[in-house]
Design a protein around this motif. Structure first.
Motif, short mmCIF file in Angstrom:
data_model
loop_
_atom_site.label_atom_id
_atom_site.label_comp_id
_atom_site.label_asym_id
_atom_site.label_seq_id
_atom_site.Cartn_x
_atom_site.Cartn_y
_atom_site.Cartn_z
N LEU A 184 -9.70 -5.84 -2.68
CA LEU A 184 -9.58 -4.41 -2.42
C LEU A 184 -8.74 -3.71 -3.49
N VAL A 185 -7.72 -4.36 -3.99
CA VAL A 185 -6.88 -3.81 -5.05
C VAL A 185 -7.29 -4.44 -6.37
N THR A 186 -7.70 -3.59 -7.30
CA THR A 186 -8.14 -4.09 -8.61
C THR A 186 -7.03 -4.05 -9.65
N HIS A 187 -6.10 -3.10 -9.53
CA HIS A 187 -4.98 -2.99 -10.47
C HIS A 187 -3.73 -2.57 -9.71
N THR A 188 -2.61 -3.14 -10.07
CA THR A 188 -1.32 -2.69 -9.55
C THR A 188 -0.63 -1.91 -10.67
N LEU A 189 -0.52 -0.61 -10.48
CA LEU A 189 0.05 0.24 -11.52
C LEU A 189 1.58 0.18 -11.53
N SER A 190 2.16 0.08 -10.34
CA SER A 190 3.61 0.05 -10.24
C SER A 190 4.00 -0.65 -8.95
N LEU A 191 5.02 -1.50 -9.03
CA LEU A 191 5.52 -2.21 -7.85
C LEU A 191 7.05 -2.12 -7.88
N SER A 192 7.62 -1.40 -6.91
CA SER A 192 9.06 -1.21 -6.84
C SER A 192 9.62 -1.90 -5.59
N MET A 193 10.64 -2.74 -5.80
CA MET A 193 11.27 -3.46 -4.69
C MET A 193 12.75 -3.08 -4.58
N THR A 194 13.10 -1.88 -5.04
CA THR A 194 14.50 -1.47 -5.11
C THR A 194 15.21 -1.55 -3.77
N ASN A 195 14.55 -1.10 -2.73
CA ASN A 195 15.18 -1.08 -1.41
C ASN A 195 15.50 -2.49 -0.93
N SER A 196 14.56 -3.40 -1.14
CA SER A 196 14.79 -4.79 -0.73
C SER A 196 15.87 -5.45 -1.58
N GLU A 197 15.90 -5.11 -2.86
CA GLU A 197 16.88 -5.73 -3.77
C GLU A 197 18.32 -5.39 -3.36
N ARG A 198 18.51 -4.25 -2.71
CA ARG A 198 19.87 -3.92 -2.28
C ARG A 198 20.09 -4.25 -0.79
N GLY A 199 19.19 -5.06 -0.24
CA GLY A 199 19.34 -5.51 1.14
C GLY A 199 18.97 -4.47 2.17
N GLN A 200 18.17 -3.45 1.79
CA GLN A 200 17.70 -2.37 2.66
C GLN A 200 18.85 -1.56 3.25
#
Length: 616
Positions: free
Chosen positions: A463-479
């Motif tokens: 279903l997803v052919t390209h990932t343009l941007s993936l941000s994990m900032t919230n998880s990286e700071r422990g939410q």
């Protein structure tokens, strides 16, 4: 929730200062700096011809003259010994020294509106050719606000000039004077004999201000029936007596859609040209006109609306006579702007990059591919490759199908996820440019590091052919809701309008059977994941029109002492997170929509349905 975090108000001294009409120069100012300064100027105008003071980072007379010429304001320098008073204190002294005017000459249209700001229409006659304009250093404004009074201009003045009549080049439509005279005679016929000595009405003053406007299209006519309409104008709704669009109901299909479409064309042109001040001016006017519940009929009716003034009123008079605005049509047909619009429509290309492409000599997508492919980012290459498909509108049924597929994959990974389809779909658009899906889970351990796993699942399903941007900032700071640290040193992930986990992807439904190539169009999909404790802010932050969102942030800053974005609310006093979503005893909201309503209530705003946030 700390009491001072929600009850702090805009300083009374700031609101009470009687500034002259101010035009703000955007030169050498960043976009955030411009927004902050505009918020502090209660008498701001976006038409330099109306200004008494031109304010900016200007320190030499030569630069001041350059800026005035750039904005097509012709002046003749005033001897420093002849400078006129500008501050309220200096004006009062001058008034005491001047002879009193006969009562019949008093302007009856100088009352203040609901927010205490002087009408720009009422000031227009005072800023006609022959009056003076002062180019003033920026510290005058900040020093005045700090002092709690409008300080004497004194050494802040860089240049003072007397406004000169427009040249033929600046006023390209020669029948203007004749049209203005026709309107004045029509008004005289409507109000009595031309020689009548009775006091001028408020309507006369408004019309006279329009007829003497520096922008003189040949459409400045007002017939007697139109005058009668002005006398019986519908009242301005109370909710429109504010500069904050987040306090108004703004429907998807307002009565004045045609005029709004013309203003939007001009705003887009200003965006492409990098005119940030112009973009904000037209955004404000568009939001106001969109919230006005009546079909506009005359220019004075437009001029009285907050954020519009004489400039927008003149454009409306042209629109009402011809069904279009010449400036908007010129922008649409301008060859350079057409190229800039094409480049700007590439996903991953902002207006600055679009202008850079143009300055390289590129004029179409083939030029971009042939001469600049290796200089593009990966995201821009994908945007060019699938450009035509990504321009196709997405029907509501397809938006719902894509969102359902995202939720199904989320549920397969971890049961209990909740979803809200946000963006234009939630406001009621029949077609969308992309799909915005917001996910959350009552168990906050479920949302941590979840967006990456979800994207992998969607990729494996084709279903997803390209990932343009993936941000994990919230998880990286422990939410943990990030504290606000003012304008000092932003860390990774703290830039932008939120710090939520999100994936921006290109979506394509698999082809039926084994058909190749796949005939289904590529679509843009944004997947946002929010912790439950701030899900209401996330839903609010991703559901309103651009101006609605801008004014939410402005309202929080100026009226509540808070900083708002989609990842939470913080106190500007100490930077701490402010919990607006929990119920009594800290009990979490039962669902994301309840949480969103609690955010409205906590910010002191009347609840507005998503379909009432269509500010553009």
């Amino acid at each position: 929730m700390p009491e001072d975090a929600t009850t702090s108000k805009r300083p009374a001294t700031d609101a009470a200062l009687d500034f002259p009409v101010i035009f703000l120069l955007s030169a050498n100012l960043g976009s955030q700096e411009i927004q902050d300064l505009e918020d502090q100027i209660p008498t701001l105008t976006y038409d330099i011809d109306e200004a008494e003071v031109v304010l900016g980072k200007v320190f030499r007379k030569e630069r001041a003259l350059f800026e005035l010429r750039k904005h097509k304001l012709a002046t003749g320098e005033v001897d420093p010994a002849e400078r006129s008073p500008t501050t309220s204190r200096e004006k009062k002294r001058a008034k005491l020294a001047a002879p009193a005017l006969p009562s019949s000459d008093v302007d009856s249209d100088t009352s203040t509106d609901g927010e205490g700001e002087k009408s720009l229409v009422g000031r227009a006659a005072a800023t006609a050719a022959g009056s003076t304009v002062k180019v003033v250093k920026l510290p005058w404004l900040t020093d005045s606000i700090r002092a709690g009074e409008v300080l004497p201009l004194g050494d802040y003045i860089v240049y003072e000039g007397r406004k000169l009549p427009k040249t033929p080049e600046q006023t390209p439509q020669p029948p203007a004077e004749k049209a203005a005279e026709v309107m004045r005679r029509a008004l005289a016929d409507a109000s009595g004999s031309p020689g009548s000595s009775r006091p001028k009405s408020s309507h006369w003053k408004r019309a006279e201000a329009l007829s003497s406007s520096p922008i003189r299209p040949a459409l400045l006519r007002e017939t007697t029936p139109e005058h009668d309409l002005d006398v019986h104008l519908p009242p301005i709704p109370d909710y429109l007596r504010t500069t904050y669009s987040c306090q108004r109901p703004t429907p998807m299909n307002p009565p004045n859609e045609g005029f709004i479409a013309e203003l939007t064309k001009i705003k887009t042109a200003r965006t492409l040209m990098g005119d940030k001040v112009g973009v904000r001016a037209y955004s404000t006017a568009i939001a106001t006109v969109a919230a006005y519940p009546h079909l506009l009929q005359t220019a004075p009716e437009v001029a009285r609306l907050p954020g519009c003034g004489t400039k927008i009123a003149v454009l409306f008079q042209e629109f009402s006579a011809t069904g279009q605005v010449a400036e908007a049509q010129q922008d649409t047909s301008d060859p350079k702007l057409s190229v800039l619009r094409l480049f700007y429509s590439i996903w991953g290309v902002a207006e600055t990059t679009a202008r850079d492409f143009y300055n390289r000599g590129w004029r179409d997508l083939d030029d971009v591919v042939e001469y600049g492919w290796d200089t593009l980012t990966r995201v821009q290459q994908i945007g060019v490759k699938h450009h035509d498909e990504l321009q196709l509108a997405i029907p509501r049924a397809e938006v719902e199908a894509i969102a359902a597929a995202v939720l199904a994959h989320a549920e397969a990974l971890r049961a209990g996820f909740r979803m809200v389809v946000v963006g234009g779909y939630r406001r009621g658009k029949s077609e969308s440019g992309d799909v915005d899906v917001l996910l959350s889970h009552p168990d906050e351990t479920a949302t941590r590091d979840f967006v990456g796993s979800l994207v992998v699942s969607l990729e494996n399903a084709g279903l997803v052919t390209h990932t343009l941007s993936l941000s994990m900032t919230n998880s990286e700071r422990g939410q943990v809701p990030v504290s606000w640290k003012g304008n000092a040193g932003k860390k990774l992930g703290q830039a932008g309008f939120d710090t939520l986990d999100k994936a921006m992807v290109v979506w394509q439904e698999p082809a039926a059977g084994s058909a190749q190539p796949n005939p289904n169009p590529h679509r843009r999909v944004d997947i946002i994941v929010s912790p439950w404790r701030t899900a209401g802010c996330a839903v609010l932050g991703w559901s309103g029109g651009t101006t609605f969102q801008r004014d939410i942030r402005r309202w929080c800053k100026r009226e509540r002492g808070l900083k708002f974005d989609s990842s939470g609310v913080r106190s500007r006093k100490d930077g701490a997170w402010v919990d607006l979503e929990s119920g009594p005893g800290g009990k979490p909201a039962p669902d994301m929509l309840t949480a969103e309503k609690r955010v409205f209530e906590g910010l002191g705003l009347v609840w507005r349905e998503p379909g009432e946030r269509c500010t553009g």
